[in-house]
Design a protein around this motif. Structure first.
Motif, PDB file in Angstrom:
ATOM      1  N   ILE A  12       0.841  -1.199   0.000  1.00 51.98           N
ATOM      2  CA  ILE A  12       0.000   0.000   0.000  1.00 51.98           C
ATOM      3  C   ILE A  12       0.874   1.245   0.000  1.00 51.98           C
ATOM      4  CG2 ILE A  12      -2.151  -0.874   0.970  1.00 51.98           C
ATOM      5  CD1 ILE A  12      -1.172  -0.201   3.741  1.00 51.98           C
ATOM      6  N   THR A  13       0.394   2.276  -0.702  1.00 49.85           N
ATOM      7  CA  THR A  13       1.088   3.565  -0.744  1.00 49.85           C
ATOM      8  C   THR A  13       0.122   4.652  -0.292  1.00 49.85           C
ATOM      9  OG1 THR A  13       0.449   3.760  -3.084  1.00 49.85           O
ATOM     10  CG2 THR A  13       2.672   2.947  -2.616  1.00 49.85           C
ATOM     11  N   HIS A  36      -4.519  12.572  -0.742  1.00 49.96           N
ATOM     12  CA  HIS A  36      -5.657  12.165   0.106  1.00 49.96           C
ATOM     13  C   HIS A  36      -6.050  10.698  -0.080  1.00 49.96           C
ATOM     14  CE1 HIS A  36      -7.249  16.650   0.156  1.00 49.96           C
ATOM     15  NE2 HIS A  36      -5.937  16.564   0.303  1.00 49.96           N
ATOM     16  N   THR A  37      -5.329   9.958  -0.937  1.00 50.54           N
ATOM     17  CA  THR A  37      -5.712   8.563  -1.201  1.00 50.54           C
ATOM     18  C   THR A  37      -4.610   7.582  -0.809  1.00 50.54           C
ATOM     19  OG1 THR A  37      -4.816   8.341  -3.457  1.00 50.54           O
ATOM     20  CG2 THR A  37      -7.016   9.349  -3.237  1.00 50.54           C
ATOM     21  N   VAL A  38      -5.036   6.328  -0.677  1.00 49.77           N
ATOM     22  CA  VAL A  38      -4.115   5.201  -0.496  1.00 49.77           C
ATOM     23  C   VAL A  38      -4.383   4.225  -1.629  1.00 49.77           C
ATOM     24  CG1 VAL A  38      -3.503   3.246   0.995  1.00 49.77           C
ATOM     25  CG2 VAL A  38      -4.022   5.469   2.015  1.00 49.77           C
ATOM     26  N   SER A  39      -3.321   3.699  -2.234  1.00 43.47           N
ATOM     27  CA  SER A  39      -3.497   2.708  -3.296  1.00 43.47           C
ATOM     28  C   SER A  39      -2.973   1.350  -2.834  1.00 43.47           C
ATOM     29  CB  SER A  39      -2.750   3.124  -4.568  1.00 43.47           C
ATOM     30  OG  SER A  39      -3.361   4.266  -5.138  1.00 43.47           O
ATOM     31  N   VAL A  40      -3.691   0.296  -3.247  1.00 45.67           N
ATOM     32  CA  VAL A  40      -3.274  -1.085  -2.987  1.00 45.67           C
ATOM     33  C   VAL A  40      -2.779  -1.660  -4.310  1.00 45.67           C
ATOM     34  CG1 VAL A  40      -3.973  -3.340  -2.069  1.00 45.67           C
ATOM     35  CG2 VAL A  40      -5.131  -1.253  -1.269  1.00 45.67           C
ATOM     36  N   THR A  57      -8.053   1.803  -5.113  1.00 47.89           N
ATOM     37  CA  THR A  57      -7.721   3.124  -4.579  1.00 47.89           C
ATOM     38  C   THR A  57      -8.691   3.393  -3.433  1.00 47.89           C
ATOM     39  OG1 THR A  57      -7.010   3.897  -6.746  1.00 47.89           O
ATOM     40  CG2 THR A  57      -7.429   5.573  -5.086  1.00 47.89           C
ATOM     41  N   LEU A  58      -8.127   3.664  -2.262  1.00 48.49           N
ATOM     42  CA  LEU A  58      -8.953   3.911  -1.078  1.00 48.49           C
ATOM     43  C   LEU A  58      -9.246   5.410  -1.001  1.00 48.49           C
ATOM     44  CD1 LEU A  58      -7.020   1.643   1.474  1.00 48.49           C
ATOM     45  CD2 LEU A  58      -8.644   0.969  -0.311  1.00 48.49           C
TER      46      LEU A  58
END
Length: 415
Positions: free
Chosen positions: A235-236, A241-245, A256-257
């Motif tokens: 995860i990044t 404002h987002t987190v990506s898996v 994308t969270l």
């Protein structure tokens, strides 16, 4: 498949099976995250035998003995008081980060003075200075559990891979167009990930010293990254404002969270990788289901930016550290706040559970680190003596030694 041997893992509790399949040695783990000193040993053993074909009747007594050892370890009391063991005038400029190797026999410090140093924990002696970067050494890590390699990420846009035994540089990874601010090894120590102010993360093949893939898609700097325990996902967390898996093998984005309204400061998997916790400048933490990428809870209560978020090893609890000078502990299932840690007089930039999950350690701009009971929120101890803010803190694997790193150019060992 032929079982070769058992390895015991105390934190989190589990038994590692080393076995041979088609002449290749492999491992798998039996995780016992819910194990307690009072747990029914026979019921646990029956369940393991039912699920695990490698455990034949001739091996049952061995497994019983291992579970007993884990229960005994979990039952040992944890009332240690920490005392200052050594002050290391570590660097000529402020420290950025500190990290232990798996056993805790050595640790590393990164600094604005462009170096990373390796230290012997027992003596406080400097073992090696890793020189070669042309700017701040900001992100540092051992390739735990092995501990034979160290990665350093720098504001000079490069990452270097070193031997922890000799201090020799194996590789210099080039390709980022801005400062590297976070990095992580996968648990298998085959892949190194770097995150940069250039909005990209990169995956590097440790053996070949080559780039495997660029994880592109964020629109602002990446300041947090974390592998899951199997090493097949990463995860990044970004200032966009987002987190990506991501899928590590293909470099493809899985989810994308989306939901935070401010920059991400921290993102982490729980131990079984079913959940992801994120902390944000929007004053909230969120809990996400890894499989679906859906937000399943928002943790509120802080009055200012959240600077760090962490799970305990069971994944039952989440702790958050904030610029509002407090930390909070939440139940990861009910999402209720169960403790508020009050006592610091400056922002808390780092929070970490000890391996046993029985204590929390916080590092603050008020020049102190504090130890807390995570369930009651009571401050157990204040580690004082630094003359400037503490940026970084860490427990060793046994949980009986602490390192604190400060802007005052020193690092302190507490035992």
């Amino acid at each position: 498949m032929k079982l070769k041997r058992f390895l015991l893992r105390y934190y989190p509790p589990g038994i590692i099976l080393e076995y041979e399949q088609s002449k290749v040695t492999k491992t798998k783990s039996i995780d016992l995250l819910d194990l307690r000193p009072e747990s029914d040993l026979d019921a646990i053993l029956d369940e393991i035998i039912r699920k695990e074909p490698l455990i034949t009747p001739s091996r049952q007594d061995q497994v019983r003995h291992l579970i007993e050892k884990l229960q005994k370890k979990l039952g040992t009391s944890d009332d240690q008081k920490f005392y200052l063991f050594k002050v290391l005038r570590a660097h000529i400029l402020p420290l950025t980060n500190v990290a232990f190797n798996k056993s805790g026999s050595s640790f590393i410090t990164g600094s604005y003075d462009r170096t990373c140093k390796i230290w012997d924990t027992a003596s406080g002696e400097e073992l090696h200075t890793l020189e070669g970067h042309r700017n701040v050494v900001y992100a540092i890590a051992y390739n735990n559990p092995y501990g034979d390699k160290i990665a350093t990420g720098s504001f000079d846009k490069t990452c270097k891979l070193w031997s922890s035994e000799t201090g020799k540089c194996f590789h210099t990874f080039r390709g980022h167009s801005a400062e590297i601010v976070c990095l992580a090894f996968n648990p298998q120590s085959t892949v190194l990930a770097t995150g940069s102010m250039d909005s990209n993360a990169k995956l590097w093949d440790i053996e070949k010293g080559q780039e495997m893939s660029t994880l592109a898609g964020h629109s602002a700097e990446i300041i947090s990254l974390s592998f899951n325990t199997t090493g097949d996902q990463i995860i990044t967390g970004s200032f966009d404002h987002t987190v990506s898996v991501w899928d590590v093998r293909s470099g493809r984005k899985i989810h994308t969270l989306i939901g935070h309204r401010g920059e991400i400061s921290s993102a982490q998997f729980n131990y079984d990788c079913s959940l992801i916790a994120t902390g944000s400048m929007d004053k909230t933490c969120k809990i996400w289901d890894t499989g679906s990428g859906k937000c399943i809870g928002t943790l509120r209560g802080h009055d200012d930016e959240i600077l760090d978020v962490v799970f305990d090893y069971t994944g039952q609890y989440i702790a958050s550290a904030s610029a509002d000078s407090t930390a909070r502990v939440y139940n990861a299932v009910s999402h209720n706040c169960i403790a508020k840690l009050e006592g610091h007089e400056g922002e808390i930039s780092k929070i970490t559970f000890n391996p046993q999950g029985s204590k929390l350690l916080t590092a603050s701009a008020d020049k102190t680190a504090k130890l807390w009971d995570p369930l009651s929120g009571i401050c157990l101890q204040s580690l004082e003596g630094h003359t400037d803010e503490i940026f970084s803190c860490a427990f060793n694997y046994e949980g009986d030694t602490i390192i604190t790193g400060s802007k005052d150019n020193t690092c302190r060992i507490w035992r």
